[in-house]
Design a protein around this motif. Structure first.
Motif, PDB file in Angstrom:
ATOM      1  N   VAL A  76      10.292   0.922 112.076  1.00 43.36           N
ATOM      2  CA  VAL A  76      10.501  -0.274 112.292  1.00 43.36           C
ATOM      3  C   VAL A  76       9.326  -0.636 113.527  1.00 43.36           C
ATOM      4  CG1 VAL A  76      12.156  -1.534 114.354  1.00 43.36           C
ATOM      5  CG2 VAL A  76      13.055   0.332 112.855  1.00 43.36           C
ATOM      6  N   ASP A  77       9.405  -2.419 112.949  1.00 45.15           N
ATOM      7  CA  ASP A  77       7.729  -2.125 114.041  1.00 45.15           C
ATOM      8  C   ASP A  77       8.751  -3.574 114.830  1.00 45.15           C
ATOM      9  OD1 ASP A  77       9.040  -5.169 112.553  1.00 45.15           O
ATOM     10  OD2 ASP A  77       6.667  -5.372 110.695  1.00 45.15           O
ATOM     11  N   SER A  78       7.441  -4.500 115.982  1.00 45.09           N
ATOM     12  CA  SER A  78       8.644  -5.255 116.376  1.00 45.09           C
ATOM     13  C   SER A  78       9.482  -5.908 116.499  1.00 45.09           C
ATOM     14  CB  SER A  78       6.995  -5.652 117.769  1.00 45.09           C
ATOM     15  OG  SER A  78       6.301  -6.988 116.756  1.00 45.09           O
ATOM     16  N   ILE A  79       9.421  -7.099 115.576  1.00 43.48           N
ATOM     17  CA  ILE A  79      10.293  -8.023 115.672  1.00 43.48           C
ATOM     18  C   ILE A  79      11.497  -7.347 115.356  1.00 43.48           C
ATOM     19  CG2 ILE A  79      10.219  -8.288 112.931  1.00 43.48           C
ATOM     20  CD1 ILE A  79      11.630 -10.801 115.940  1.00 43.48           C
ATOM     21  N   LYS A  98      20.178  -1.946 125.816  1.00 44.68           N
ATOM     22  CA  LYS A  98      19.150  -1.680 126.468  1.00 44.68           C
ATOM     23  C   LYS A  98      18.286  -1.633 125.890  1.00 44.68           C
ATOM     24  CE  LYS A  98      18.362  -0.443 131.022  1.00 44.68           C
ATOM     25  NZ  LYS A  98      18.357  -0.334 132.620  1.00 44.68           N
ATOM     26  N   SER A  99      17.900   0.583 125.555  1.00 41.72           N
ATOM     27  CA  SER A  99      17.185   1.164 125.349  1.00 41.72           C
ATOM     28  C   SER A  99      16.057   0.709 123.709  1.00 41.72           C
ATOM     29  CB  SER A  99      17.965   2.100 124.288  1.00 41.72           C
ATOM     30  OG  SER A  99      16.674   3.089 124.164  1.00 41.72           O
ATOM     31  N   TRP A 100      16.623   0.159 123.107  1.00 47.56           N
ATOM     32  CA  TRP A 100      15.954  -0.921 122.300  1.00 47.56           C
ATOM     33  C   TRP A 100      14.762  -1.960 122.893  1.00 47.56           C
ATOM     34  CZ3 TRP A 100      14.029   1.036 117.486  1.00 47.56           C
ATOM     35  CH2 TRP A 100      15.094   3.033 117.303  1.00 47.56           C
ATOM     36  N   TYR A 101      15.518  -2.614 123.645  1.00 47.14           N
ATOM     37  CA  TYR A 101      14.933  -3.955 123.705  1.00 47.14           C
ATOM     38  C   TYR A 101      13.394  -3.235 124.984  1.00 47.14           C
ATOM     39  CZ  TYR A 101      18.162  -7.523 123.119  1.00 47.14           C
ATOM     40  OH  TYR A 101      18.796  -8.008 122.463  1.00 47.14           O
ATOM     41  N   LEU A 102      13.789  -1.839 125.767  1.00 46.06           N
ATOM     42  CA  LEU A 102      12.479  -1.733 126.219  1.00 46.06           C
ATOM     43  C   LEU A 102      11.656  -0.959 125.709  1.00 46.06           C
ATOM     44  CD1 LEU A 102      14.839   0.151 129.057  1.00 46.06           C
ATOM     45  CD2 LEU A 102      12.997  -1.724 128.857  1.00 46.06           C
ATOM     46  N   LYS A 103      12.041  -0.394 123.907  1.00 42.94           N
ATOM     47  CA  LYS A 103      10.955   0.024 122.732  1.00 42.94           C
ATOM     48  C   LYS A 103       9.944  -0.869 122.685  1.00 42.94           C
ATOM     49  CE  LYS A 103      14.257   3.804 121.297  1.00 42.94           C
ATOM     50  NZ  LYS A 103      14.974   4.302 120.150  1.00 42.94           N
ATOM     51  N   TYR A 104      11.012  -2.197 122.410  1.00 41.39           N
ATOM     52  CA  TYR A 104      10.404  -3.360 121.669  1.00 41.39           C
ATOM     53  C   TYR A 104       9.639  -3.646 123.087  1.00 41.39           C
ATOM     54  CZ  TYR A 104       9.536  -8.174 121.647  1.00 41.39           C
ATOM     55  OH  TYR A 104       9.133  -9.457 121.527  1.00 41.39           O
ATOM     56  N   GLU A 105       9.500  -3.829 124.126  1.00 42.65           N
ATOM     57  CA  GLU A 105       8.273  -4.076 125.393  1.00 42.65           C
ATOM     58  C   GLU A 105       7.367  -3.120 125.118  1.00 42.65           C
ATOM     59  OE1 GLU A 105       7.056  -6.724 127.937  1.00 42.65           O
ATOM     60  OE2 GLU A 105       8.790  -7.092 127.157  1.00 42.65           O
ATOM     61  N   ALA A 106       7.228  -1.918 125.386  1.00 44.01           N
ATOM     62  CA  ALA A 106       6.593  -0.797 124.800  1.00 44.01           C
ATOM     63  C   ALA A 106       5.647  -0.902 123.754  1.00 44.01           C
ATOM     64  CB  ALA A 106       6.780   0.386 125.098  1.00 44.01           C
TER      65      ALA A 106
END
Length: 121
Positions: A76-79, A98-106
């Protein structure tokens, strides 16, 4: 070796056909092609595109399933991280979203994921 090459060529053609439908916004037809392809082959790109097709046709349970499946391959890449989080949010799985949004943010560091995570709090 020739046998493997033959399979690889066939797999590539099927993937190209499905991707062409995806790029042409023919998501329903692309779903059919990706599903056929994934019955035979384990291709992370096909899983992500299939998840996107389901997301874009508002079939969020199927989108969630395929995003999860692709995430298990670390494909999985950012988008796709962001879109997976959005599908989870739509499916009212707020803690997971929330967890996946934070993974995206990182990964992306553009504050979009952080804003969505804070919104979910």
């Amino acid at each position: 070796l020739l046998f493997q090459y033959s399979f690889a060529q066939k797999e590539l053609k099927q993937l190209e056909r499905a991707n062409a439908l995806f790029e042409d916004y023919s998501y329903v037809q692309a779903i059919i092609e990706y599903e056929k392809l994934l019955k035979k082959y384990n291709i992370a790109e096909a899983k992500l595109k299939l998840a996107e097709c389901y997301r874009l046709t508002k079939q969020m349970d199927n989108a969630e399933r395929w995003f999860y499946n692709a995430s298990e391959q670390n494909a999985v890449d950012s988008i796709y991280l962001y879109n997976y989080a959005s599908v989870l949010k739509y499916n009212k799985k707020y803690d997971e979203a929330k967890s996946w949004y934070l993974k995206y943010e990182a990964y992306k560091r553009d504050s979009k994921g952080e804003k969505q995570a804070k919104f979910l709090e």
